[in-house]
Scaffold this motif. Structure first.
Motif, PDB file in Angstrom:
ATOM      1  N   ALA A  19       0.884  -1.185   0.100  1.00 39.75           N
ATOM      2  CA  ALA A  19       0.040   0.051   0.078  1.00 39.75           C
ATOM      3  C   ALA A  19       0.784   1.198  -0.029  1.00 39.75           C
ATOM      4  O   ALA A  19       1.952   1.452   0.675  1.00 39.75           O
ATOM      5  CB  ALA A  19      -1.059   0.053   1.219  1.00 39.75           C
ATOM      6  N   GLU A  20       0.544   2.480  -0.902  1.00 35.52           N
ATOM      7  CA  GLU A  20       1.269   3.567  -0.684  1.00 35.52           C
ATOM      8  C   GLU A  20       0.866   4.418   0.363  1.00 35.52           C
ATOM      9  O   GLU A  20       1.780   4.869   1.063  1.00 35.52           O
ATOM     10  CB  GLU A  20       0.872   4.277  -2.244  1.00 35.52           C
ATOM     11  CG  GLU A  20       1.741   5.495  -2.507  1.00 35.52           C
ATOM     12  CD  GLU A  20       2.143   5.614  -3.634  1.00 35.52           C
ATOM     13  OE1 GLU A  20       3.305   5.728  -3.754  1.00 35.52           O
ATOM     14  OE2 GLU A  20       1.178   5.683  -4.720  1.00 35.52           O
ATOM     15  N   GLN A  21      -0.397   4.687   0.643  1.00 33.52           N
ATOM     16  CA  GLN A  21      -0.781   5.660   1.834  1.00 33.52           C
ATOM     17  C   GLN A  21      -1.871   5.007   2.561  1.00 33.52           C
ATOM     18  O   GLN A  21      -2.887   5.455   2.459  1.00 33.52           O
ATOM     19  CB  GLN A  21      -0.871   7.161   1.048  1.00 33.52           C
ATOM     20  CG  GLN A  21      -0.003   7.806   0.594  1.00 33.52           C
ATOM     21  CD  GLN A  21      -0.100   9.222  -0.094  1.00 33.52           C
ATOM     22  OE1 GLN A  21      -1.396   9.217  -0.674  1.00 33.52           O
ATOM     23  NE2 GLN A  21       0.668  10.194   0.122  1.00 33.52           N
ATOM     24  N   PRO A  22      -1.457   4.094   3.503  1.00 40.60           N
ATOM     25  CA  PRO A  22      -2.877   3.308   3.949  1.00 40.60           C
ATOM     26  C   PRO A  22      -3.265   4.138   4.855  1.00 40.60           C
ATOM     27  O   PRO A  22      -2.790   5.032   5.721  1.00 40.60           O
ATOM     28  CB  PRO A  22      -2.108   2.029   4.464  1.00 40.60           C
ATOM     29  CG  PRO A  22      -0.852   2.407   4.855  1.00 40.60           C
ATOM     30  CD  PRO A  22      -0.320   3.400   3.335  1.00 40.60           C
ATOM     31  N   VAL A  23      -4.540   4.116   5.205  1.00 38.00           N
ATOM     32  CA  VAL A  23      -5.126   4.831   6.398  1.00 38.00           C
ATOM     33  C   VAL A  23      -5.765   3.709   7.344  1.00 38.00           C
ATOM     34  O   VAL A  23      -6.350   2.652   6.738  1.00 38.00           O
ATOM     35  CB  VAL A  23      -6.447   5.603   5.661  1.00 38.00           C
ATOM     36  CG1 VAL A  23      -7.341   6.092   6.873  1.00 38.00           C
ATOM     37  CG2 VAL A  23      -6.030   6.838   4.843  1.00 38.00           C
ATOM     38  N   ALA A  24      -5.839   3.978   8.518  1.00 41.88           N
ATOM     39  CA  ALA A  24      -6.334   2.910   9.570  1.00 41.88           C
ATOM     40  C   ALA A  24      -7.396   3.350  10.194  1.00 41.88           C
ATOM     41  O   ALA A  24      -7.993   4.437  10.543  1.00 41.88           O
ATOM     42  CB  ALA A  24      -4.925   2.736  10.536  1.00 41.88           C
ATOM     43  N   THR A  25      -8.227   2.241  10.867  1.00 41.44           N
ATOM     44  CA  THR A  25      -9.472   2.201  11.534  1.00 41.44           C
ATOM     45  C   THR A  25      -9.501   1.399  12.404  1.00 41.44           C
ATOM     46  O   THR A  25      -8.621   0.376  12.384  1.00 41.44           O
ATOM     47  CB  THR A  25     -10.841   1.950  10.477  1.00 41.44           C
ATOM     48  OG1 THR A  25     -10.618   0.804  10.231  1.00 41.44           O
ATOM     49  CG2 THR A  25     -11.073   3.218   9.387  1.00 41.44           C
ATOM     50  N   LEU A  26      -9.984   1.610  13.711  1.00 40.68           N
ATOM     51  CA  LEU A  26     -10.067   0.691  14.842  1.00 40.68           C
ATOM     52  C   LEU A  26     -11.021   0.473  15.398  1.00 40.68           C
ATOM     53  O   LEU A  26     -12.114   1.080  15.667  1.00 40.68           O
ATOM     54  CB  LEU A  26      -9.115   1.540  15.937  1.00 40.68           C
ATOM     55  CG  LEU A  26      -8.898   0.686  17.065  1.00 40.68           C
ATOM     56  CD1 LEU A  26      -7.758  -0.265  16.922  1.00 40.68           C
ATOM     57  CD2 LEU A  26      -8.357   1.730  18.171  1.00 40.68           C
ATOM     58  N   HIS A  27     -11.396  -0.837  15.801  1.00 39.86           N
ATOM     59  CA  HIS A  27     -12.590  -1.263  16.256  1.00 39.86           C
ATOM     60  C   HIS A  27     -12.179  -2.069  17.704  1.00 39.86           C
ATOM     61  O   HIS A  27     -11.272  -2.822  17.572  1.00 39.86           O
ATOM     62  CB  HIS A  27     -13.188  -2.416  15.300  1.00 39.86           C
ATOM     63  CG  HIS A  27     -14.309  -3.250  16.094  1.00 39.86           C
ATOM     64  ND1 HIS A  27     -15.615  -2.535  16.375  1.00 39.86           N
ATOM     65  CD2 HIS A  27     -14.532  -4.508  16.009  1.00 39.86           C
ATOM     66  CE1 HIS A  27     -16.313  -3.498  16.658  1.00 39.86           C
ATOM     67  NE2 HIS A  27     -15.718  -4.738  16.472  1.00 39.86           N
ATOM     68  N   GLU A  28     -13.224  -1.858  18.562  1.00 36.19           N
ATOM     69  CA  GLU A  28     -12.770  -2.453  19.818  1.00 36.19           C
ATOM     70  C   GLU A  28     -14.031  -3.225  20.389  1.00 36.19           C
ATOM     71  O   GLU A  28     -15.164  -3.202  20.113  1.00 36.19           O
ATOM     72  CB  GLU A  28     -12.496  -1.152  20.914  1.00 36.19           C
ATOM     73  CG  GLU A  28     -11.558  -0.243  20.688  1.00 36.19           C
ATOM     74  CD  GLU A  28     -11.310   0.939  21.469  1.00 36.19           C
ATOM     75  OE1 GLU A  28     -12.019   0.783  22.844  1.00 36.19           O
ATOM     76  OE2 GLU A  28     -10.600   1.838  21.551  1.00 36.19           O
ATOM     77  N   GLU A  29     -13.510  -4.333  20.997  1.00 35.66           N
ATOM     78  CA  GLU A  29     -14.283  -5.438  21.646  1.00 35.66           C
ATOM     79  C   GLU A  29     -14.048  -5.824  22.966  1.00 35.66           C
ATOM     80  O   GLU A  29     -12.923  -6.230  23.184  1.00 35.66           O
ATOM     81  CB  GLU A  29     -14.502  -6.761  20.808  1.00 35.66           C
ATOM     82  CG  GLU A  29     -14.782  -6.577  19.577  1.00 35.66           C
ATOM     83  CD  GLU A  29     -14.925  -7.870  18.642  1.00 35.66           C
ATOM     84  OE1 GLU A  29     -14.162  -8.925  18.889  1.00 35.66           O
ATOM     85  OE2 GLU A  29     -15.282  -7.920  17.265  1.00 35.66           O
ATOM     86  N   ILE A  30     -14.854  -5.376  24.048  1.00 35.27           N
ATOM     87  CA  ILE A  30     -13.987  -5.368  25.366  1.00 35.27           C
ATOM     88  C   ILE A  30     -15.242  -6.484  26.280  1.00 35.27           C
ATOM     89  O   ILE A  30     -16.544  -6.231  26.122  1.00 35.27           O
ATOM     90  CB  ILE A  30     -14.304  -4.278  26.103  1.00 35.27           C
ATOM     91  CG1 ILE A  30     -13.173  -3.222  25.367  1.00 35.27           C
ATOM     92  CG2 ILE A  30     -14.014  -4.527  27.574  1.00 35.27           C
ATOM     93  CD1 ILE A  30     -13.068  -1.915  25.757  1.00 35.27           C
TER      94      ILE A  30
END
Length: 667
Positions: free
Chosen positions: A627-638
């Protein structure tokens, strides 16, 4: 227009497709070449050369190459691949009995080492003495190694140490289970790792030969491979994790369908020469198999599209059951070499036999059928039984009529075993031949198709009547059967997705009446809740009628014949990383995954570290995947249930996904 062209390649069962694609204007040119199963690089070079000639653009305009392939899937289905040594850390022999691991292992060697970790990442000391004793001899018996450690997804330290020792001594490829999945379930992770190790040399040869051809043509640019979930991965990473390329071709077709139609929700059906693949698009993304892809009878931990594959295509065997008062037709599941294609390749050797059989006053049981070698190298024919070898020696690279080849009934079973090993093709009547007679296909030899259909038409049903009065009428009957059988398999796949897989559309009287739209006091109707996207070279011919039978709209994109190759270049690179936080004792919080185990006294501190780790590693992995310019997203399970009036943390999962377009060559 020629700036930054993308080259997409797809190797299918019959054809290898190539497209030149511009992100600004779409498909610039497309081409096909027959897939050369004995050496896939020959088919790839044929398709690429043809598309370059059509486009009339310099190779310097190509800035990215992306490949989708069925090689890994076919290898696992056919039980092929290299011999791998499995190293189990912290497991015992009884663990081999779970998840089909012992069946998958077969005769490959396995070694058990003391060690492993617990759910919180705490270790049992690793003892490598048995490995050191076995390695010199083991390294000569296998082509690669697979390592699976107990709770390695929580702490991969032991897998890494064993990997370094094996590389140091044997210099062979090594796969660790923590590199392939972050899910718990040691035996299934071990199974996935073993299958991956077997595929390493095979995918390495395919990618290597493809790269060599491209470099020889002056195309020295980044190369990507489609994963089974439709995302892209760099060729270098695909060499390390070839298991991720299972269902690569079907996944690419879904990505291509989404791009070419713009539809968010659809049923996608891709008819090829050998199979029909059916899957569902939901919200613009393919549905994934939550339990992991099943290939060759083994359920892996590989995320892949929830695809249903049926042995039904343009090259399917036409089977005619003439025992009833009226003849019945059934197609597949075996793939035949169409008579029209056999004559296209071998000319008079096929046509003269068909003409001679048609002149005979009596129909023969093997009329219109031939056997021909597939062209695999001789070493792949080793280990044949004497009767198999004797029959194989009589079959050449030019088709021989089954009527001349088979003397006894037992020889038919012997021939079927040679076909199953991929050494021999049977040539006979297929829907592709019917299409040639009806003038809806024209790329091969229509005369051979007509002769084959005339031979079949003169057979008689149980009432003594001819199967059909003409080759054209029989061709219509074959095409009608393909339409109906396609409708049934699409319905079967959709019912399975709806949780109603117990309904068999091929056996249900209610479904039969609904598809036929028979009048009656009780009216039955059937329909899909979304459009049917038809893909494949013959999609424009078949799918409007199939969609009408299924009570929905048909969507057949202009580039339906090369949707897989389009999907190979328009996809995104995507990487997902999971980091865990657990509490081994009151007031202690342990972070595992994407690095070393760390202990913290405050929950929020542990959570912050876990979030940062997950996002950082997801972005790093996406870049490593191309990937050249990846973008991250975050998901949480508690998971923190109420216990005695207070919340107690059991486990927290921080799941980061990073995605972006692949980097391209800049000139």
């Amino acid at each position: 227009m020629t700036a930054h062209l993308l080259l997409g390649i797809d190797t299918g069962g019959t054809y290898t497709d190539a497209v030149l694609f511009s992100e600004a204007t779409g498909v610039i040119a497309k081409a096909k070449a027959l897939t050369t199963r004995h050496d896939l690089s020959v088919g790839i070079s044929g398709a690429v050369e043809a598309v370059l000639q059509k486009a009339q653009v310099p190779v310097s305009a190509i800035s990215l190459v992306s490949l989708s392939t069925t090689l890994a899937t076919n290898a696992l289905v056919e039980g092929q691949g290299g011999r791998a040594g499995l190293i189990m850390i912290g497991f015992g022999p009884e663990d081999l009995k779970r998840d089909g691991l012992i069946e998958a292992l077969g005769s490959d060697p396995v070694l058990f080492l003391p060690g492993g970790h617990n759910v919180h990442g705490g270790e049992t000391p690793l003892d490598m003495r048995a490995l050191d004793e076995a390695l010199p001899e083991l390294g000569r018996q296998v082509s690669s190694f697979a390592i699976a450690g107990y709770f390695a997804v929580r702490n991969p330290d032991h897998e890494k140490r064993v990997r370094e020792r094996i590389r140091e001594v044997s210099h062979l490829p090594v796969t660790c289970s923590h590199e392939l999945s972050s899910k718990l379930g040691g035996p299934r992770r071990a199974l996935t790792t073993l299958l991956n190790a077997r595929l390493v040399s095979m995918i390495d040869r395919l990618i290597g030969s493809c790269e060599d051809f491209l470099k020889g043509r002056g195309i020295d640019v980044p190369m990507m491979v489609v994963r089974g979930d439709g995302a892209l991965i760099s060729a270098a990473e695909a060499r390390l994790r070839p298991i991720e390329t299972i269902l690569s071709g079907p996944a690419a077709s879904l990505v291509g369908a989404r791009h070419l139609t713009g539809l968010e929700n659809a049923v996608v059906s891709d008819i090829g020469g050998t199979t029909t693949d059916v899957a569902v698009l939901e919200g613009g993304r393919p549905r994934l198999d939550a339990d992991g892809a099943v290939v060759g009878g083994f359920r892996t931990m590989v995320e892949a599209v929830a695809m249903r594959t049926f042995g039904l295509g343009g090259d399917s065997e036409v089977r005619i059951d003439d025992r009833g008062l009226k003849a019945k037709f059934e197609l597949g599941p075996r793939r035949f070499l169409p008579l029209s294609l056999a004559a296209h390749l071998h000319g008079e050797a096929v046509l003269s036999v068909l003409e001679k059989q048609l002149r005979s006053p009596h129909a023969g049981r093997h009329d219109g059928r031939f056997a021909v070698r597939t062209g695999l190298p001789d070493h792949l024919a080793s280990g044949l039984q004497p009767q198999e070898q004797a029959l194989y020696d009589r079959i050449r690279l030019v088709p021989v009529a089954l009527a001349d080849l088979l003397v006894t009934t037992a020889q038919r079973a012997t021939l079927d075993r040679l076909v199953a090993r991929g050494l021999v093709h049977i040539s006979g009547l297929t829907p592709s031949d019917a299409m040639h007679v009806l003038g809806r296909q024209s790329q091969w030899n229509a005369e051979a198709a007509r002769l084959g259909l005339e031979l079949a038409a003169r057979g008689r049903d149980g009432s003594g009547q001819p199967i059909a009065t003409s080759a054209k009428l029989l061709a219509e009957m074959v095409v009608d059967r393909l339409t109906r059988q396609s409708s049934e398999v699409i319905l079967q796949a959709c019912l399975h997705e709806d949780g109603a897989g117990a309904i068999d559309p091929a056996a249900s009287l209610a479904v039969d009446r609904a598809l036929k739209r028979e009048p009656g006091i009780v009216r039955f109707s059937i329909g899909l809740d979304r459009p049917l996207v038809g893909l494949g070279a013959s999609a424009p011919v078949y799918y409007p009628v199939i969609a009408d039978m299924l009570g929905t709209a048909a969507s057949i994109p202009g580039e339906a014949d090369v949707a897989n190759a389009v999907g190979a270049v328009v996809g995104q690179v995507r990487a997902t990383v999971t980091v865990f936080v657990t509490t081994p004792e009151e007031g202690i919080f342990v972070v595992n995954g994407a690095g070393i185990s760390e202990r913290f006294l405050k929950q929020e501190h542990a959570f912050d570290v876990a979030r940062l780790r997950a996002e950082t590693m997801a972005l790093e992995t996406a870049r490593a995947n191309g990937a050249e310019q990846p973008v991250a997203t975050l998901h949480e399970e508690i998971d923190a249930p109420e216990i005695e009036g207070g919340r107690k943390l059991m486990e927290a999962r921080f799941i980061a996904s990073a995605s972006g377009r692949p980097r391209i060559a800049h000139f």
